[in-house]
Design a protein around this motif. Sequence first.
Motif, PDB file in Angstrom:
ATOM      1  N   LEU A 114       0.826  -1.204   0.000  1.00 54.77           N
ATOM      2  CA  LEU A 114       0.000   0.000   0.000  1.00 54.77           C
ATOM      3  C   LEU A 114       0.862   1.256   0.000  1.00 54.77           C
ATOM      4  O   LEU A 114       0.619   2.192  -0.780  1.00 54.77           O
TER       5      LEU A 114
ATOM      6  N   ASN B 270      -6.967  -1.271  -0.695  1.00 54.34           N
ATOM      7  CA  ASN B 270      -6.034  -1.893   0.243  1.00 54.34           C
ATOM      8  C   ASN B 270      -5.978  -1.131   1.559  1.00 54.34           C
ATOM      9  O   ASN B 270      -5.811  -1.726   2.629  1.00 54.34           O
TER      10      ASN B 270
ATOM     11  N   MET C  22      -1.928  -7.507  -1.001  1.00 56.96           N
ATOM     12  CA  MET C  22      -1.530  -6.102  -0.960  1.00 56.96           C
ATOM     13  C   MET C  22      -0.143  -5.889  -1.558  1.00 56.96           C
ATOM     14  O   MET C  22       0.129  -4.832  -2.141  1.00 56.96           O
TER      15      MET C  22
END
Length: 598
Positions: A303, A359, A400
């Motif tokens: 992220l 995310n 992620m």
Amino acid sequence: MPDYKAPLRDMRFLLDEVFDFPASYAAIGADDATPDMVGAILEEGAKFCEQVLAPLNRSGDEEECQFDNGVVTTPRGFKEAFAQYVEGGWMGLAADPAYGGQGLPHSLGLLISEMIGASNTSWGMYPGLTHGAMSAIHAHGSEEQKQIYLTRMTEGRWTGTMCLTEAHCGTDLGIIKTRAVPQADGSYAISGSKIFISAGEHDMSENIVHLVLAKLPDAPAGTRGISLFIVPKFLPGADGSVGDRNAVSCGSIEHKMGIKASATCVINFDSATGYLIGEANKGLNCMFTMMNHARLGTGMQGLCLGEASYQGAVKYAGERLQMRALTGPKAPDKPADPIIVHPDVRRMLLTMKAFNEGNRALAYFTAQLIDQAHAAASAEQRAEAEDLLALLTPICKAFMTETGLEATNLGMQVFGGHGFIREWGMEQLVRDCRIAPIYEGTNGIQALDLLGRKVLGSQGKLLRGFTRIVHKFCEAQAEHPQLKAQVAQLAGLNKQWGELTQKIGLAAMKNPDEVGAASMDYLMYAGYVILAYFWLRMALVAQDKLAAGSDEAAFYQAKLATCDFYFKRLLPRTAAHLAAAEAGSDCLMSLPAEHFAL
């Protein structure tokens, strides 16, 4: 290097409007975490990350860590930034007040970690590994160990590491060779060598506390014979100060593709003094506390780097002039239009935006579960949160980081040829992100953990805990005037998720290879469905705010447009993952190993 601005508005959207963190904090008795307090913490954290850490990101990558005869020197400014971080009390933000911490919710620490990782991933490894070591000591250490080590780690005077991997084994910890021999004084002599130890040696703290997996002389074979030990670089003095140097040394540091300013070390233990944590031969259980902390942190790196790349890409796309829009000039006073008008550039930017914001929602939901697992009022609530965390942790780590890597690649692509040039900083984000799908358990291992251990191993119990949440949401919103088509799409995929699980489980009863063959596609399928759920939760809030006449209409309209893009352009990827997961293991395992050779 792109300038970093903490996405505070989006963070507050999730905290206050989607997940209602104020109510959640009240429910766990976190009375100090008022909205004003949380806002002040985020604002100050943003300033530190934007003004102190971000300017060191590229220079740290250029300089790298330096190694000289066992001594590691971090890049210019890193040590001073760490001192400022410690002085600001950030190390103890969510730490236990019994050992000098501020006792704020664990989720707040994760929010600060997001900003740190996005502004300077390499620097963030040093406090990040320390927080993981602190969590293991807090969960499994004796009171004496907590008083000695946690107090000083909370202060930031001492930092921590996690020492698992050895040259001959990575994930297969059952075959480690590091040995621990009991001593007359109750300590242990630790001998062996560990590799890939992040923050294993540096110049930023006065002591480094290594958590080391080793085997006792009479240990059972395999993972049942692993114990966990505290092995400090310097032995604590009688008053808790830094004492004599332990027989711990750094043999070398690695020369890496990315995160170059994070010291990745070979650490040698030559009959070093160590202290057992928890029970003998139960070390892997203790280490999982730290590993799960690290896996969530690694997922956050996807992220973080995706966010940093998006910020650079969207700014560049608004300034770079190339060609005219297909529908006619959009900047007639200029020689060409900014590239943000072109559909394919929009595709890349929206993919990045959809993954980053989706995310972030997944990460914050998971952070809320961490708070509940630690401090919910009832044992039943804590157990429910633990079950959801067990299911989501491998998804957070793998999905992620896979999508974060895709986002950083797209960000570099938006820059065209300039993205390939170091001075622009976009290629560094790709290089830094590339390790995230690999370390803290490769994404393939996370997929096996999800499907084999968490889902099939619980006979579907852990999965049903989450799919029930999605099912109830879809039932409640089935007739939503603007979102019902997307709700129906999610409901169908949620049902299909259960059917896919059952199909793989039945096949695996005949052939265990079916789990390994399906696992990665299964995890990615799960990730896309989970993000669809969170995108609908965000869209629901956005619709309500617009209906109420919000003066931030543009913000909420952007949420709805990105949700629409996600459902139409990204969620259909589930069909490919479904087909691959159902394809079985024959196409993978039928080719004899010798036929892979040239």
